[in-house]
Design a protein around this motif. Structure first.
Motif, short mmCIF file in Angstrom:
data_model
loop_
_atom_site.label_atom_id
_atom_site.label_comp_id
_atom_site.label_asym_id
_atom_site.label_seq_id
_atom_site.Cartn_x
_atom_site.Cartn_y
_atom_site.Cartn_z
N ASP A 1 -7.37 -6.79 16.24
CA ASP A 1 -7.66 -6.74 14.81
C ASP A 1 -9.16 -6.58 14.64
OD1 ASP A 1 -8.03 -7.36 12.04
OD2 ASP A 1 -6.19 -8.56 12.06
N LYS B 1 -12.37 -5.09 11.64
CA LYS B 1 -12.76 -4.43 10.40
C LYS B 1 -13.50 -3.15 10.75
CE LYS B 1 -11.98 -7.30 6.73
NZ LYS B 1 -10.89 -8.09 7.32
N THR C 1 -1.24 -1.62 11.26
CA THR C 1 -1.30 -1.92 9.83
C THR C 1 -2.72 -1.82 9.30
OG1 THR C 1 0.49 -3.52 10.18
CG2 THR C 1 -0.70 -3.66 8.08
N ILE C 2 -2.86 -1.12 8.17
CA ILE C 2 -4.08 -1.25 7.36
C ILE C 2 -3.65 -2.08 6.16
CG2 ILE C 2 -5.77 -0.03 5.92
CD1 ILE C 2 -5.65 2.28 7.95
N GLY C 3 -3.94 -3.37 6.21
CA GLY C 3 -3.44 -4.29 5.18
C GLY C 3 -4.49 -4.66 4.16
N HIS C 4 -5.76 -4.54 4.58
CA HIS C 4 -6.87 -4.88 3.69
C HIS C 4 -7.76 -3.65 3.53
CE1 HIS C 4 -10.34 -7.12 2.06
NE2 HIS C 4 -11.04 -6.24 2.76
N LEU C 5 -8.14 -3.36 2.29
CA LEU C 5 -9.08 -2.26 2.04
C LEU C 5 -9.92 -2.63 0.83
CD1 LEU C 5 -10.23 0.63 2.29
CD2 LEU C 5 -8.26 1.44 1.01
N SER D 1 -9.18 -3.24 7.24
CA SER D 1 -8.71 -3.91 8.44
C SER D 1 -7.82 -2.97 9.23
CB SER D 1 -7.91 -5.15 8.07
OG SER D 1 -6.76 -4.80 7.33
N MET D 2 -7.99 -2.96 10.53
CA MET D 2 -7.12 -2.19 11.42
C MET D 2 -6.54 -3.19 12.40
SD MET D 2 -6.18 0.96 12.12
CE MET D 2 -4.55 0.62 12.82
N GLN D 3 -5.23 -3.38 12.32
CA GLN D 3 -4.57 -4.34 13.21
C GLN D 3 -3.46 -3.63 13.95
OE1 GLN D 3 -1.51 -7.61 12.22
NE2 GLN D 3 -3.45 -8.67 12.05
N ASN E 1 -3.56 -7.65 0.17
CA ASN E 1 -4.86 -7.26 0.73
C ASN E 1 -5.29 -8.16 1.89
OD1 ASN E 1 -6.80 -5.21 0.55
ND2 ASN E 1 -8.24 -6.52 -0.59
N ALA E 2 -4.38 -8.38 2.82
CA ALA E 2 -4.66 -9.22 3.99
C ALA E 2 -4.30 -8.45 5.25
CB ALA E 2 -3.85 -10.51 3.92
N SER E 3 -5.09 -8.65 6.31
CA SER E 3 -4.95 -7.80 7.49
C SER E 3 -3.60 -7.98 8.19
CB SER E 3 -6.09 -8.06 8.47
OG SER E 3 -6.08 -9.39 8.91
N ILE F 1 -0.66 -8.57 6.69
CA ILE F 1 0.47 -8.37 5.78
C ILE F 1 0.57 -6.90 5.38
CG2 ILE F 1 1.55 -9.09 3.62
CD1 ILE F 1 0.13 -11.74 3.84
#
Lengths: 393, 393
Positions: free
Chosen positions: A197, A199, A246-250, A267-269, B255-257, B259
């Motif tokens: 994970d 950023k 997953t890109i879950g945060h931007l 975020s890149m996880q 907006n969480a990495s 999720i």
């Protein structure tokens, strides 16, 4: 051994009453809260009834110990801020039921703060030596309270020596849709996937969205979109059906409809059971982000990489679970990776570990709606008990 | 008429001193602030010196009126929260310099709240009848203060009848990179582009980023990325080099990495000088968003469409500016659309309007760094004066 499915379900519902949310079967029982402490007092009494010796370490990990060397079963009894009734609780109550039914030595554990009020799997991380207690004490929750202050509610009876345990088995809800979709009742875990994970930041040029022609823009959102689109193609020959990313945060800056975004942080996880594959994916991500930045005249920067290596389940423990599943579920089970982290990840540093899953209805977890059919819960308990019995034969 | 470039520059710098930010040539002079009110008191005195009769309407639009029918010149003297020294101010001081140099009747205006402390081009919107004063009074600034309260600092001397004006010319900085890139000194505006702006929401399914296989996800960010990627292709045969479109705002939920985002809300804004083209782009946007939602098993919804129609500049006024530009800039000028909104958009409801641009260094505006070479400022003033003189011949 003969486990008692009704007693097990009754205790699961009793544990749910500590912090019951009033919404469906949901619970609000975060680590060190009053509800969590009360639940642990109740659990400790059940352990004593089962003939176990109760110990609590400085973190608040609660153990019910059998005499001499024993298998350790359990999970955690703290919940998400808005959690379900089974996440963690299932593994703890199943462990209790097996321990009190077994004619072989079985110990029980409920780890503390698995759900990350302060960290991630904090209690088992400290117990397994992955995290110093002094360091953990400085972790803050969302309201700024340090763990060191929160754990003052713990009645510390001293460290619990892991050398007394011959292995650890954690039963858990799947928290995903696979078993629910295939209508299978049991998942025997092959490995807990590794996670990487980080950023990623694209820095372009903030501009007026009316006066800046398209060809003169350095739009950070467009860079993220390009990156995401190309990533799917580049990953195609590397990933398996079990790999996820997953890109879950931007967050765009300044994030206004009339301004070309000058900066994007996202975020890149990615998760996979194979460490080599995680590494190949990392190379693709780094290379592609740099290519996109160059093509669009931007700067790219990478935050700290958070990484957890994949953990393989112990072959002997896993084999016992598979045999028990085949006996009791007759082809209605599968071997599968765990895409979520569990306490077993930390415990694997100390001893052989294995896990088994029961289905999550609709794949839902970390929500009040989390649930599993009672027949599946009881079958999971029986598969666990069968494996424990076989390991002692 | 002979304008005085040095006097004009001195007054521009004097106006900058009201709310000077201390960073470069930046200013902080939002509508109705102390700095804005002080600047308007100073401007009113300059208008009186120029032989004009000063009137201020209820909104705080400040007029310096010539006797009888006259051409109206001007712009606005309020600034962005962190603004440059020329945005609006240039058109007001150029108008003042032309009015005091001209031997023909020329009136001057500084509109109020063009920069949108409360709305967008609020002062000219009320004056032109596009917005009711009672409605405007309810608009709130970012700190929750209503316009009706903020405008109590205005010394209202009554309405100003637009029928006395034969036309309106607004000189402005380009606020974009076109003239700076081509090294031309003057832009004569063909039209102020129309704007359409709406929020689009993709509603998918929030999931655990570890336990949810890729093929079972309904990831709202992926929908936005698909939409954005395909939009560029679909627009290719519809747009011109002057057309622009922007996704400037995007919020993912939660907006969480860890999720999978279940919901994405983003802004879709597009601008063009041709109303038909704006409509064709709208159809593409609506159709494509629905296709993407269907392909990914999601719901899509569209917010209120905010729209401003394109405004064509008056042929006679524009011709006067073009002739003057060709005389003074000898091929170093161009006809171009205005991608930004201006007070002229509202004023076009009342009378013929035209605009001319001078270059913005680096295309930068709405920032302390905003600047224009002094030679370009003075040339712009002279082109404006030449056009005014020609219109009275």
């Amino acid at each position: 051994m003969q486990v008692d499915g009704q007693r097990f379900l009754a205790d699961l519902h009793k544990l749910r009453s500590f912090g019951a949310s009033g919404v469906g079967k949901g619970v609000v029982r975060p680590a060190y809260s009053e509800a969590d402490s009360a639940a642990r007092v109740w659990l400790a009494a059940r352990m004593v009834e089962a003939g176990l010796r109760v110990e609590t370490d400085a973190m608040g990990n609660l153990f019910g110990l059998a005499e001499g060397p024993s298998l350790l079963l359990g999970s955690h009894s703290d919940s998400q801020p808005e959690g379900g009734w089974l996440d963690g609780a299932l593994g703890v109550i199943a462990a209790l039921e097996v321990a009190r039914s077994a004619d072989v030595p079985v110990s029980v554990v409920s780890f503390q703060d698995e759900e990350g009020r302060f960290g991630v799997t904090t209690g088992s991380a400290v117990w397994s030596g992955q995290l110093d207690l002094a360091e953990a004490d400085l972790l803050l929750d969302d309201s700024g309270i340090p763990l060191g202050q929160a754990r003052q509610v713990v009645n510390d009876t001293g460290n619990v020596d892991p050398a007394q345990f011959t292995g650890f088995i954690e039963m858990h809800i799947e928290q995903g849709p696979v078993l629910d979709t295939t209508a299978e009742q049991i998942g025997v875990v092959s490995d807990i996937v590794g996670i990487r994970d980080m950023k990623i930041t694209f820095q372009g040029q903030q501009n007026h969205a009316g006066t800046t022609p398209m060809h003169l823009r350095r739009d950070a959102f467009q860079a993220v979109s390009d990156f995401n689109h190309a990533l799917t193609e580049r990953f195609a020959n590397v990933v398996t059906p079990a790999t996820v990313w997953t890109i879950g945060h931007l967050s765009l800056h300044p994030n206004a409809s009339s301004i070309v975004p000058g900066k994007a942080v996202f975020s890149m996880q990615w998760r996979d059971g194979d460490a080599d594959r995680l590494g190949r994916m990392e190379q693709i991500i780094l290379t592609l982000a740099q290519e996109v930045a160059q093509a669009r005249g931007m700067e790219v920067s990478f935050g700290t990489m958070l990484g957890l290596e994949p953990v393989k389940m112990d072959a002997r423990l896993r084999q016992a679970l598979e045999s028990s599943a085949e006996t009791l579920a007759h082809g209605g089970w599968r071997v599968m990776p765990s895409g979520a982290l569990h306490d077993a990840t930390n415990v694997s540093q100390l001893m052989p570990v294995a896990m088994l899953f029961v289905p999550s209805i609709g794949g839902i977890s970390h929500a009040f709606q989390e649930d599993t059919a009672e027949a599946d819960l009881v079958l999971g308990l029986e598969v666990l008990a069968g494996a424990v019995a076989a390991l002692h034969r």
